[in-house]
Scaffold this motif. Structure first.
Motif, PDB file in Angstrom:
ATOM      1  N   ALA A 185      41.580  39.277  35.726  1.00  0.00           N
ATOM      2  CA  ALA A 185      41.110  40.485  35.048  1.00  0.00           C
ATOM      3  C   ALA A 185      42.295  41.389  34.708  1.00  0.00           C
ATOM      4  O   ALA A 185      43.157  41.655  35.551  1.00  0.00           O
ATOM      5  CB  ALA A 185      40.119  41.232  35.940  1.00  0.00           C
ATOM      6  N   GLY A 186      42.327  41.829  33.460  1.00  0.00           N
ATOM      7  CA  GLY A 186      43.398  42.715  33.023  1.00  0.00           C
ATOM      8  C   GLY A 186      44.530  42.007  32.315  1.00  0.00           C
ATOM      9  O   GLY A 186      45.405  42.652  31.735  1.00  0.00           O
ATOM     10  N   TYR A 187      44.541  40.650  32.354  1.00  0.00           N
ATOM     11  CA  TYR A 187      45.623  39.897  31.740  1.00  0.00           C
ATOM     12  C   TYR A 187      45.067  38.998  30.641  1.00  0.00           C
ATOM     13  O   TYR A 187      43.897  38.585  30.682  1.00  0.00           O
ATOM     14  CB  TYR A 187      46.356  39.054  32.789  1.00  0.00           C
ATOM     15  N   GLY A 188      45.900  38.697  29.640  1.00  0.00           N
ATOM     16  CA  GLY A 188      45.468  37.882  28.522  1.00  0.00           C
ATOM     17  C   GLY A 188      46.647  37.186  27.880  1.00  0.00           C
ATOM     18  O   GLY A 188      47.769  37.199  28.390  1.00  0.00           O
ATOM     19  N   GLY A 189      46.368  36.541  26.748  1.00  0.00           N
ATOM     20  CA  GLY A 189      47.407  35.781  26.070  1.00  0.00           C
ATOM     21  C   GLY A 189      47.389  34.330  26.497  1.00  0.00           C
ATOM     22  O   GLY A 189      46.735  33.939  27.466  1.00  0.00           O
ATOM     23  N   GLU A 190      48.133  33.493  25.780  1.00  0.00           N
ATOM     24  CA  GLU A 190      48.137  32.056  26.045  1.00  0.00           C
ATOM     25  C   GLU A 190      48.595  31.734  27.460  1.00  0.00           C
ATOM     26  O   GLU A 190      48.047  30.851  28.110  1.00  0.00           O
ATOM     27  CB  GLU A 190      49.050  31.357  25.025  1.00  0.00           C
ATOM     28  N   ALA A 191      49.608  32.449  27.932  1.00  0.00           N
ATOM     29  CA  ALA A 191      50.136  32.200  29.279  1.00  0.00           C
ATOM     30  C   ALA A 191      49.929  33.411  30.184  1.00  0.00           C
ATOM     31  O   ALA A 191      50.666  33.596  31.155  1.00  0.00           O
ATOM     32  CB  ALA A 191      51.620  31.842  29.206  1.00  0.00           C
ATOM     33  N   CYS A 192      48.898  34.221  29.894  1.00  0.00           N
ATOM     34  CA  CYS A 192      48.580  35.418  30.690  1.00  0.00           C
ATOM     35  C   CYS A 192      49.780  36.369  30.777  1.00  0.00           C
ATOM     36  O   CYS A 192      49.971  37.060  31.798  1.00  0.00           O
ATOM     37  CB  CYS A 192      48.122  35.036  32.104  1.00  0.00           C
ATOM     38  N   GLY A 193      50.583  36.396  29.690  1.00  0.00           N
ATOM     39  CA  GLY A 193      51.773  37.245  29.696  1.00  0.00           C
ATOM     40  C   GLY A 193      51.569  38.581  29.015  1.00  0.00           C
ATOM     41  O   GLY A 193      52.537  39.304  28.765  1.00  0.00           O
ATOM     42  N   GLN A 194      50.337  38.918  28.696  1.00  0.00           N
ATOM     43  CA  GLN A 194      50.020  40.190  28.054  1.00  0.00           C
ATOM     44  C   GLN A 194      48.884  40.865  28.819  1.00  0.00           C
ATOM     45  O   GLN A 194      48.198  40.244  29.626  1.00  0.00           O
ATOM     46  CB  GLN A 194      49.591  39.970  26.597  1.00  0.00           C
ATOM     47  N   CYS A 195      48.703  42.148  28.530  1.00  0.00           N
ATOM     48  CA  CYS A 195      47.577  42.869  29.132  1.00  0.00           C
ATOM     49  C   CYS A 195      46.333  42.640  28.279  1.00  0.00           C
ATOM     50  O   CYS A 195      46.391  42.633  27.054  1.00  0.00           O
ATOM     51  CB  CYS A 195      47.885  44.367  29.228  1.00  0.00           C
ATOM     52  N   GLY A 196      45.217  42.456  28.925  1.00  0.00           N
ATOM     53  CA  GLY A 196      43.976  42.173  28.237  1.00  0.00           C
ATOM     54  C   GLY A 196      43.326  43.422  27.670  1.00  0.00           C
ATOM     55  O   GLY A 196      43.825  44.547  27.813  1.00  0.00           O
ATOM     56  N   LEU A 197      42.171  43.231  27.037  1.00  0.00           N
ATOM     57  CA  LEU A 197      41.423  44.321  26.425  1.00  0.00           C
ATOM     58  C   LEU A 197      41.035  45.344  27.485  1.00  0.00           C
ATOM     59  O   LEU A 197      40.473  45.004  28.528  1.00  0.00           O
ATOM     60  CB  LEU A 197      40.171  43.765  25.751  1.00  0.00           C
ATOM     61  N   GLY A 198      41.346  46.598  27.208  1.00  0.00           N
ATOM     62  CA  GLY A 198      41.016  47.671  28.140  1.00  0.00           C
ATOM     63  C   GLY A 198      42.070  47.920  29.196  1.00  0.00           C
ATOM     64  O   GLY A 198      41.826  48.668  30.150  1.00  0.00           O
ATOM     65  N   TYR A 199      43.280  47.315  29.033  1.00  0.00           N
ATOM     66  CA  TYR A 199      44.368  47.483  30.008  1.00  0.00           C
ATOM     67  C   TYR A 199      45.670  47.793  29.263  1.00  0.00           C
ATOM     68  O   TYR A 199      45.818  47.465  28.081  1.00  0.00           O
ATOM     69  CB  TYR A 199      44.547  46.224  30.857  1.00  0.00           C
TER      70      TYR A 199
END
Length: 420
Positions: A185-199
């Motif tokens: 939760a809170g992370y996104g991107g192909e390799a989870c190297g970005q902050c997700g929606l709402g973070y």
């Protein structure tokens, strides 16, 4: 224990076994799905193999101080080789490596027992890691950590830190999976190297990323404050870096039924039913009606129930009107009941006497009993109170009464219960 390795059959066995485990097997080789509506998550054979090896290693630890158990350990090890590397110890470990209910473990052990035996006698020194030798190199069921799929490709983010350390690489360590990162939760991107929606990025360096939550309605933001919004979630509009709730009820965005009204909520809206008195409404209650329903009338600003019973609405004889919410019904007056649509007077049955249901035969018996009692009474008087005749009289009365009551006992009891 026989050894296929000694007969030179290990290479064909390795090829056939790895092919067998990787291809879809017959029904009796597949794990039974649990009784549930959603499709079950199948356990990859790699996990079964890992569990088998872990259990095998625990068995080795459990038997590390054991011996042949014959009483003369020195002679036994001199004549029978060391217990530590003996076939006896291997058998003892394999006997308890799978629990009784673990079908997959037993199946895999049965198929790979010759391989385990080969490793035990010939491969331990050059390949001390049984998991790597059996599950990865021989059976080709598993991949090294940080890799996935039939070719053991690296997971996104690399093998050292798959998915940046902020997610799970699908199929990691197995010969299956897509390698897609399932981010925390809170992370996104192909390799989870970005902050997700709402973070937003609260902290970042070459090896570390901290994502913190934006203010409630913000989809993207530069900080945690209400005024740090860059993009709003659905149902909100950006105004001077703040997310303001959209009143869908005051726009054409709301879509409610003909007999419903709209209620605005934070980021959305609700459709609620109008009052029963209304045909269409602008809010809750009978005072917000657009038009009154049948059976109601406008009184001031409200739609109120019409009392139809104030007029003659029940034409039937012996009927009376009963008002209901928005309507009325015709019922029979007190003391009357409805039969085939007509109200007729209820007939109250009269109380029947104790002898009302007596049959003719019972009446004859009762008459005979009566005359018998009279005769006995006269005989007793003639005997001037003699005790013998008195006893005969009482006995005769009791016998005749008992005979009559035994013939009529059920009806007598029912008569008493009903108050007859």
């Amino acid at each position: 224990m026989t050894s296929l390795a000694r007969r030179g059959l290990v290479p064909p066995l390795l090829w056939g076994l790895s092919l067998f485990l990787r291809l879809p097997g017959p029904v009796w080789l597949q794990p039974s799905p649990p009784p549930q509506s959603s499709p079950p998550t199948e356990l990859h054979p790699c996990h079964t193999c890992r569990g088998l090896v872990d259990s095998f290693n625990k068995g080795l630890e459990r038997t590390i101080r054991d011996n042949f158990g014959g009483g003369n350990t020195a002679w036994e090890e001199e004549k029978l080789s060391k217990y530590k590397d003996s076939e006896t110890r291997l058998v003892e470990v394999l006997e308890s490596v799978c629990s009784k209910s673990d079908f997959e473990c037993h199946r895999l052990l049965e198929l790979s027992e010759e391989l385990v035996e080969s490793w035990w006698f010939y491969k331990q020194q050059e390949a001390p890691d049984l998991f790597q030798w059996l599950c990865s190199d021989s059976l080709k069921l598993c991949c090294p950590s940080g890799t996935f799929g039939p070719s053991c490709l690296p997971c996104p983010g690399g093998t050292e830190k798959p998915c940046g350390g902020y997610g799970q690489c699908e199929g990691e360590g197995t010969r299956g999976g897509s390698g897609r990162c399932d981010c925390q939760a809170g992370y996104g991107g192909e390799a989870c190297g970005q902050c997700g929606l709402g973070y937003f990025e609260a902290e970042r360096n070459a090896s570390h990323l901290v994502c913190s939550a934006c203010f409630g309605p913000c989809a993207r933001c530069s900080g945690p404050e209400e005024s740090n919004c860059l993009q709003c979630k659905k149902g909100w509009a950006l105004h001077h870096l703040k997310c303001v709730d959209i009143d869908e009820c005051g726009t054409e965005r709301a879509s409610c039924g003909a007999n419903q009204f709209c209620v605005n909520t934070e980021g959305s809206y609700e459709c609620r039913d109008c009052a029963k008195a209304c045909l269409g409404c602008m809010g809750a209650g009978p005072g917000r009606c657009k038009k009154c329903s049948p059976g109601y009338q406008q009184v001031g600003s409200k739609c109120l129930d019409v009392d139809e019973c104030e007029t003659e609405v029940c034409p039937g004889e012996n009927q009376q009107c009963e008002n209901t919410e928005g309507s009325y019904r015709c019922v029979c007056a007190e003391g009357y009941k409805q039969i085939e649509g007509i109200c007729v007077k209820e007939q109250i049955p009269e109380s029947a006497g104790f002898f009302s249901e007596m049959t003719e035969d019972e009446l004859v018996v009762l008459q005979q009993m009566f005359f018998g009692v009279i005769i006995c009474a006269l005989a007793t008087l003639a005997a001037k109170g003699d005790l013998v005749f008195t006893a005969i009289f009482i006995g005769a009365v009791a016998a005749m009464t008992g005979y009559w009551l035994s013939e009529r006992s059920d009806r007598v009891l029912e008569g008493f219960i009903k108050g007859r």
